[in-house]
Write a protein that holds these residues in place. Structure first.
Motif, PDB file in Angstrom:
ATOM      1  N   CYS A  76      13.797  23.346  91.185  1.00 18.53           N
ATOM      2  CA  CYS A  76      12.607  23.198  90.355  1.00 18.53           C
ATOM      3  C   CYS A  76      12.154  21.742  90.320  1.00 18.53           C
ATOM      4  O   CYS A  76      10.989  21.427  90.572  1.00 18.53           O
ATOM      5  CB  CYS A  76      12.960  23.706  88.960  1.00 18.53           C
ATOM      6  N   VAL A  77      13.091  20.831  90.063  1.00 15.82           N
ATOM      7  CA  VAL A  77      12.695  19.432  89.880  1.00 15.82           C
ATOM      8  C   VAL A  77      12.289  18.807  91.224  1.00 15.82           C
ATOM      9  O   VAL A  77      11.342  18.008  91.284  1.00 15.82           O
ATOM     10  CB  VAL A  77      13.811  18.641  89.152  1.00 15.82           C
ATOM     11  N   LEU A  78      12.951  19.203  92.309  1.00 13.67           N
ATOM     12  CA  LEU A  78      12.564  18.653  93.615  1.00 13.67           C
ATOM     13  C   LEU A  78      11.151  19.094  93.990  1.00 13.67           C
ATOM     14  O   LEU A  78      10.346  18.303  94.495  1.00 13.67           O
ATOM     15  CB  LEU A  78      13.558  19.096  94.693  1.00 13.67           C
ATOM     16  N   ALA A  79      10.841  20.366  93.739  1.00 14.53           N
ATOM     17  CA  ALA A  79       9.507  20.865  94.074  1.00 14.53           C
ATOM     18  C   ALA A  79       8.440  20.189  93.223  1.00 14.53           C
ATOM     19  O   ALA A  79       7.387  19.781  93.724  1.00 14.53           O
ATOM     20  CB  ALA A  79       9.464  22.378  93.885  1.00 14.53           C
ATOM     21  N   LEU A  80       8.728  20.031  91.922  1.00 11.34           N
ATOM     22  CA  LEU A  80       7.763  19.370  91.030  1.00 11.34           C
ATOM     23  C   LEU A  80       7.493  17.943  91.492  1.00 11.34           C
ATOM     24  O   LEU A  80       6.336  17.499  91.547  1.00 11.34           O
ATOM     25  CB  LEU A  80       8.309  19.348  89.600  1.00 11.34           C
ATOM     26  N   CYS A  81       8.565  17.221  91.818  1.00 14.02           N
ATOM     27  CA  CYS A  81       8.391  15.835  92.245  1.00 14.02           C
ATOM     28  C   CYS A  81       7.663  15.783  93.582  1.00 14.02           C
ATOM     29  O   CYS A  81       6.915  14.843  93.852  1.00 14.02           O
ATOM     30  CB  CYS A  81       9.735  15.129  92.341  1.00 14.02           C
ATOM     31  N   GLY A  82       7.893  16.794  94.433  1.00  9.60           N
ATOM     32  CA  GLY A  82       7.150  16.866  95.688  1.00  9.60           C
ATOM     33  C   GLY A  82       5.660  16.980  95.433  1.00  9.60           C
ATOM     34  O   GLY A  82       4.853  16.274  96.054  1.00  9.60           O
ATOM     35  N   LYS A 249      -0.271   6.803  87.653  1.00 12.07           N
ATOM     36  CA  LYS A 249       0.586   6.450  88.796  1.00 12.07           C
ATOM     37  C   LYS A 249       1.981   6.076  88.325  1.00 12.07           C
ATOM     38  O   LYS A 249       2.982   6.510  88.894  1.00 12.07           O
ATOM     39  CB  LYS A 249      -0.010   5.253  89.547  1.00 12.07           C
ATOM     40  N   ARG A 250       2.027   5.249  87.270  1.00 13.12           N
ATOM     41  CA  ARG A 250       3.319   4.806  86.760  1.00 13.12           C
ATOM     42  C   ARG A 250       4.146   6.014  86.303  1.00 13.12           C
ATOM     43  O   ARG A 250       5.324   6.130  86.591  1.00 13.12           O
ATOM     44  CB  ARG A 250       3.098   3.831  85.606  1.00 13.12           C
ATOM     45  N   GLU A 251       3.469   6.927  85.617  1.00  8.90           N
ATOM     46  CA  GLU A 251       4.197   8.096  85.111  1.00  8.90           C
ATOM     47  C   GLU A 251       4.709   8.979  86.255  1.00  8.90           C
ATOM     48  O   GLU A 251       5.820   9.493  86.194  1.00  8.90           O
ATOM     49  CB  GLU A 251       3.281   8.923  84.213  1.00  8.90           C
ATOM     50  N   LEU A 252       3.869   9.145  87.279  1.00 12.35           N
ATOM     51  CA  LEU A 252       4.292   9.986  88.408  1.00 12.35           C
ATOM     52  C   LEU A 252       5.508   9.387  89.100  1.00 12.35           C
ATOM     53  O   LEU A 252       6.472  10.096  89.428  1.00 12.35           O
ATOM     54  CB  LEU A 252       3.148  10.142  89.416  1.00 12.35           C
ATOM     55  N   VAL A 253       5.469   8.067  89.317  1.00 19.29           N
ATOM     56  CA  VAL A 253       6.606   7.425  89.986  1.00 19.29           C
ATOM     57  C   VAL A 253       7.853   7.528  89.112  1.00 19.29           C
ATOM     58  O   VAL A 253       8.953   7.838  89.599  1.00 19.29           O
ATOM     59  CB  VAL A 253       6.286   5.948  90.315  1.00 19.29           C
ATOM     60  N   LEU A 254       7.684   7.321  87.805  1.00 21.59           N
ATOM     61  CA  LEU A 254       8.832   7.384  86.906  1.00 21.59           C
ATOM     62  C   LEU A 254       9.431   8.799  86.897  1.00 21.59           C
ATOM     63  O   LEU A 254      10.654   8.981  86.982  1.00 21.59           O
ATOM     64  CB  LEU A 254       8.413   6.978  85.491  1.00 21.59           C
ATOM     65  N   CYS A 255       8.555   9.805  86.798  1.00 30.12           N
ATOM     66  CA  CYS A 255       9.034  11.194  86.794  1.00 30.12           C
ATOM     67  C   CYS A 255       9.814  11.491  88.074  1.00 30.12           C
ATOM     68  O   CYS A 255      10.871  12.129  88.034  1.00 30.12           O
ATOM     69  CB  CYS A 255       7.859  12.171  86.695  1.00 30.12           C
ATOM     70  N   THR A 256       9.281  11.038  89.201  1.00 29.64           N
ATOM     71  CA  THR A 256       9.954  11.304  90.471  1.00 29.64           C
ATOM     72  C   THR A 256      11.307  10.604  90.539  1.00 29.64           C
ATOM     73  O   THR A 256      12.304  11.189  90.953  1.00 29.64           O
ATOM     74  CB  THR A 256       9.074  10.830  91.636  1.00 29.64           C
ATOM     75  N   ALA A 257      11.319   9.342  90.090  1.00 31.46           N
ATOM     76  CA  ALA A 257      12.581   8.599  90.144  1.00 31.46           C
ATOM     77  C   ALA A 257      13.626   9.283  89.278  1.00 31.46           C
ATOM     78  O   ALA A 257      14.777   9.474  89.702  1.00 31.46           O
ATOM     79  CB  ALA A 257      12.358   7.166  89.689  1.00 31.46           C
ATOM     80  N   LEU A 258      13.232   9.677  88.069  1.00 31.98           N
ATOM     81  CA  LEU A 258      14.190  10.323  87.162  1.00 31.98           C
ATOM     82  C   LEU A 258      14.599  11.688  87.701  1.00 31.98           C
ATOM     83  O   LEU A 258      15.782  12.029  87.765  1.00 31.98           O
ATOM     84  CB  LEU A 258      13.575  10.490  85.772  1.00 31.98           C
ATOM     85  N   GLY A 271      17.382  18.264 101.438  1.00 26.95           N
ATOM     86  CA  GLY A 271      16.076  17.954 102.011  1.00 26.95           C
ATOM     87  C   GLY A 271      15.129  19.130 102.005  1.00 26.95           C
ATOM     88  O   GLY A 271      15.516  20.268 101.746  1.00 26.95           O
ATOM     89  N   PHE A 272      13.871  18.856 102.286  1.00 25.42           N
ATOM     90  CA  PHE A 272      12.845  19.825 102.622  1.00 25.42           C
ATOM     91  C   PHE A 272      12.283  20.636 101.462  1.00 25.42           C
ATOM     92  O   PHE A 272      11.193  21.165 101.564  1.00 25.42           O
ATOM     93  CB  PHE A 272      13.303  20.800 103.720  1.00 25.42           C
ATOM     94  N   ILE A 273      13.025  20.761 100.347  1.00 28.72           N
ATOM     95  CA  ILE A 273      12.477  21.536  99.229  1.00 28.72           C
ATOM     96  C   ILE A 273      11.235  20.828  98.695  1.00 28.72           C
ATOM     97  O   ILE A 273      10.166  21.428  98.534  1.00 28.72           O
ATOM     98  CB  ILE A 273      13.525  21.686  98.108  1.00 28.72           C
ATOM     99  N   GLY A 274      11.351  19.511  98.474  1.00 28.32           N
ATOM    100  CA  GLY A 274      10.247  18.750  97.912  1.00 28.32           C
ATOM    101  C   GLY A 274       9.048  18.678  98.839  1.00 28.32           C
ATOM    102  O   GLY A 274       7.921  18.471  98.401  1.00 28.32           O
ATOM    103  N   LEU A 275       9.279  18.863 100.124  1.00 29.97           N
ATOM    104  CA  LEU A 275       8.192  18.770 101.095  1.00 29.97           C
ATOM    105  C   LEU A 275       7.530  20.127 101.334  1.00 29.97           C
ATOM    106  O   LEU A 275       6.304  20.257 101.329  1.00 29.97           O
ATOM    107  CB  LEU A 275       8.767  18.221 102.405  1.00 29.97           C
ATOM    108  N   VAL A 276       8.370  21.149 101.518  1.00 31.87           N
ATOM    109  CA  VAL A 276       7.854  22.433 101.989  1.00 31.87           C
ATOM    110  C   VAL A 276       7.322  23.311 100.858  1.00 31.87           C
ATOM    111  O   VAL A 276       6.305  23.982 101.029  1.00 31.87           O
ATOM    112  CB  VAL A 276       8.965  23.159 102.789  1.00 31.87           C
ATOM    113  N   VAL A 277       8.022  23.273  99.709  1.00 28.98           N
ATOM    114  CA  VAL A 277       7.617  24.194  98.639  1.00 28.98           C
ATOM    115  C   VAL A 277       6.179  23.952  98.164  1.00 28.98           C
ATOM    116  O   VAL A 277       5.393  24.900  98.082  1.00 28.98           O
ATOM    117  CB  VAL A 277       8.637  24.157  97.478  1.00 28.98           C
TER     118      VAL A 277
END
Lengths: 343, 303
Positions: A76-82, A249-258, A271-277
């Motif tokens: 879930c979190v990888l796809a969201l950050c993708g 932008k700041r929030e998106l980067v922070l969310c992804t980092a966390l 790999g690939f979940i964040g890219l493909v989903v």
């Protein structure tokens, strides 16, 4: 894209899919449990004490449940950050690794694994925690540097950030290479396996931090859905529409980092979940982030659970690193998307 | 194939009979279904007569060949709890390297006994390991006699080396890993390679820590008298000639010019003191001291 499905049926279908994936993930495994035992164990788990099936109870409660929760949260979190990264960079090829969080986490892990071994061995009880903490901190640190490098005069240049991400990823790769050179055979194998990811050995105490982060990211990002939609038009257009672009932008980067940091710390590199989903969901749902975000979260969790089922069943009683499975599914699918777009 | 089946079947039967006998003699129930993680540990279990109890082994358990037919539980540091539980084991036997810890905790909670033994290459550690495995098999006497014989063979090995050194000077040696592609890795101090070379009576030229890549130039500069190559495929003159053709640096050493390249089974380098070690050492030292009569397995200690 004329394949767009209506939002409500899509979300319902994906919700049902996730439910199926989760149930299968609880019901199937190398130990074959009878349907009756599985049902008893589940009833016990839900707070209706039923006698018998202690073995099934133990396997489902202590092994499969934390593992399934971990898989769902990571997917879930990888796809969201993708989705967040593809929106931020306005590029469907972006994945969460672009801002350096994955390479930073890998560097943190290398420091923990190789450094720990060189310092004469960290006690086995704390070494998994040390590994998670180092990976998380490494991801956060490198992302912060990438973000800082992309800023000039109070404005974040996405293009500069992208290049800074590439440069720091290369730098982290060099440092990881150095640690690989210094490592002995055993630590080298640990490092290699970590880089392929695994949901193996999930336990509740290590699960909570990730669940909290996933919940936070999952609640926060959808609130920025319209801002992401506006960003699709371009930064200045978004600004004219009244979006505080720098803050988003700041929030998106922070969310992804966390989010990615916590996922990688808990399960290694997957790999690939964040890219493909997000890609896959965009095909079905169209580019509107108000639908794309929740649909990707559901689809990412389901896909990772199915991949993990394969990972633990194909070679049973041994187990395949899940990163191999996601890449095996993800890479051909990605190629298909590329070729399809060309035709 | 047929002969082998009969052979293994007979072995299994005799072990089963032995187990039944001990089962009568001892009141405490012994673990019947074993999973073993760690190459030399599995080998010792077989050596002590426990092969019929093994229901699964890890990927490093390659000897004897029959173990490869058993279900594989994967790599010993990356065990999967449910996969192991599916084999319904009473006991998981492994080394200190076995992991990850959360999986071991899950297995223990599911009622699997977890036994860890040490893989340090020290005789006292080996004695303790064999005692423990012997206890679990219900045959401590057998384990003790296997250990005594092993210790004697290593003593004879040392005696043989000092006798040989009275007639011939100790050779300078390098042990190389992974000759195919790129520069080979030489075993330096504090490695099992160093330990093997010393036990076989050679002088290790590599002075670095651990296993490190060695350039062709460094190889020529060190100019060892004997090169041990840990690779099973290096059998026969043809394989050696092909290797020399690929590595001009290697071909320029004294070892290559005098035909003193020795192949070594790389599994002897991992997992501490294994049952095949005395044979491996005897073969190495025979190559180190070509003019001495080689040591055989049944040679007696001379007073």
């Amino acid at each position: 894209m004329n394949l767009v499905v209506k939002p409500r049926p899509l979300l319902i279908a994906l919700g049902v899919l996730l439910l199926c994936a989760f149930s299968l993930s609880l019901a199937l495994g190398p130990v074959s449990l009878s349907l009756a035992d599985t049902a008893k164990a589940l009833l016990n788990l839900l707070g209706f004490p039923v006698a018998g099936a202690e073995q099934a109870q133990l396997i489902i409660e202590q092994i499969r449940m934390p593992r399934s929760l971990l898989g769902a949260a990571v997917g879930c979190v990888l796809a969201l950050c993708g989705v967040a990264m593809q929106g931020l960079f306005r590029n469907p090829l972006a994945d969460p690794g672009l801002v350096g969080v994955s390479s930073g986490a890998a560097l943190g892990a290398a420091v923990a694994i190789v450094g720990g071994a060189m310092l004469g061995g960290i006690p086995a009880a704390i070494s998994p925690y040390l590994l998670s903490v180092c990976a998380f901190a490494g991801g956060l640190l490198v992302t912060a540097m990438v973000y800082r490098l992309g800023r000039r005069d109070g404005v974040t240049h996405v293009g500069t950030m992208l290049l800074a991400g590439i440069a720091l990823t290369a730098l982290a790769g060099a440092a990881i290479g150095l640690f690989t050179y210094l490592a002995d055979d055993a630590t080298l194998r640990t490092l290699t396996f970590w880089n392929l990811g695994s949901l193996n050995g999930a336990s509740y105490p290590r699960l909570w931090p990730l669940l909290v982060v996933t919940l936070g990211v999952g609640l926060w990002l959808p609130r920025r859905a319209s801002a992401l939609n506006a960003l699709l038009l371009g930064e200045s257009e978004a600004r004219h529409l009244g979006i505080e672009v720098e803050r988003v932008k700041r929030e998106l980067v922070l969310c992804t980092a966390l989010g990615v940091g916590a996922a990688v710390a808990a399960a290694g590199m997957i790999g690939f979940i964040g890219l493909v989903v997000p890609h896959l969901v965009r095909l079905l749902a169209g580019p509107d982030h108000r639908l794309l975000l929740p649909a990707s979260a559901l689809a990412g969790a389901s896909l990772l659970l199915f991949a993990d089922l394969l990972a633990r069943l194909v070679l049973a009683p041994a187990e395949l690193p899940i990163g191999i499975v996601t890449a095996l599914i993800g890479a051909p699918f990605f190629l298909y998307l590329l070729l399809r777009g060309r035709a | 194939m047929g002969f082998m089946n009969i052979g293994i079947g007979g072995f299994v039967l005799s072990v089963a009979a032995g187990v039944m006998f001990w089962g009568i003699a001892q009141a405490e129930p012994l673990p019947q279904r074993w999973v073993s993680a760690g190459g030399s540990i599995s080998e010792w279990v077989v050596e002590l007569g426990g092969e019929s109890k093994l229901v699964g082994v890890d990927t490093t358990s390659q000897h004897p060949a029959a173990l490869r037919e058993l279900p594989s539980i994967g790599y010993q540091r990356q065990l999967a709890a449910e996969g192991i539980l599916a084999l319904k084991p009473d006991l998981l036997l492994g080394s200190d390297e076995m992991g990850p810890p959360p999986v071991l905790a899950q297995l223990q909670a599911a009622g699997v006994d977890i036994e860890r033994v040490s893989v340090s290459p020290q005789l006292p550690a080996l004695q303790a390991n064999l005692q423990r495995i012997g206890q679990l098999l219900g045959d401590t006497k057998g384990a003790q006699s296997v250990f005594d014989a092993y210790q004697q063979r290593l003593q004879r090995q040392q005696q043989w080396v000092s006798q040989a050194q009275a007639h011939e000077a100790a050779p300078t040696v390098l042990l190389l890993l992974g000759h195919s592609g790129g520069s080979p890795m030489a075993g330096g101090v504090d490695t099992s390679a160093d330990w093997l070379i010393k036990q076989a009576g050679g002088i290790n030229l590599a002075s670095h820590q651990g296993y490190k890549a060695l350039s062709s130039e460094a190889l020529v500069g060190l100019d060892p008298q004997v090169i041990v190559i840990a690779d099973r495929s290096l059998e026969g003159e043809q394989a050696k000639q092909a290797l020399l053709k690929q590595n001009p640096g290697l071909a320029a050493t004294r070892a290559a010019r005098h035909g003193r390249l020795i192949g070594l089974d790389p599994t002897l380098l991992v997992g501490g003191l294994g049952p095949r070690l005395p044979d491996g050492l005897a073969a190495l030292s025979a190559a180190f001291y070509p003019e001495s009569q080689p040591l055989t397995a049944d040679a007696k200690l001379t007073p």
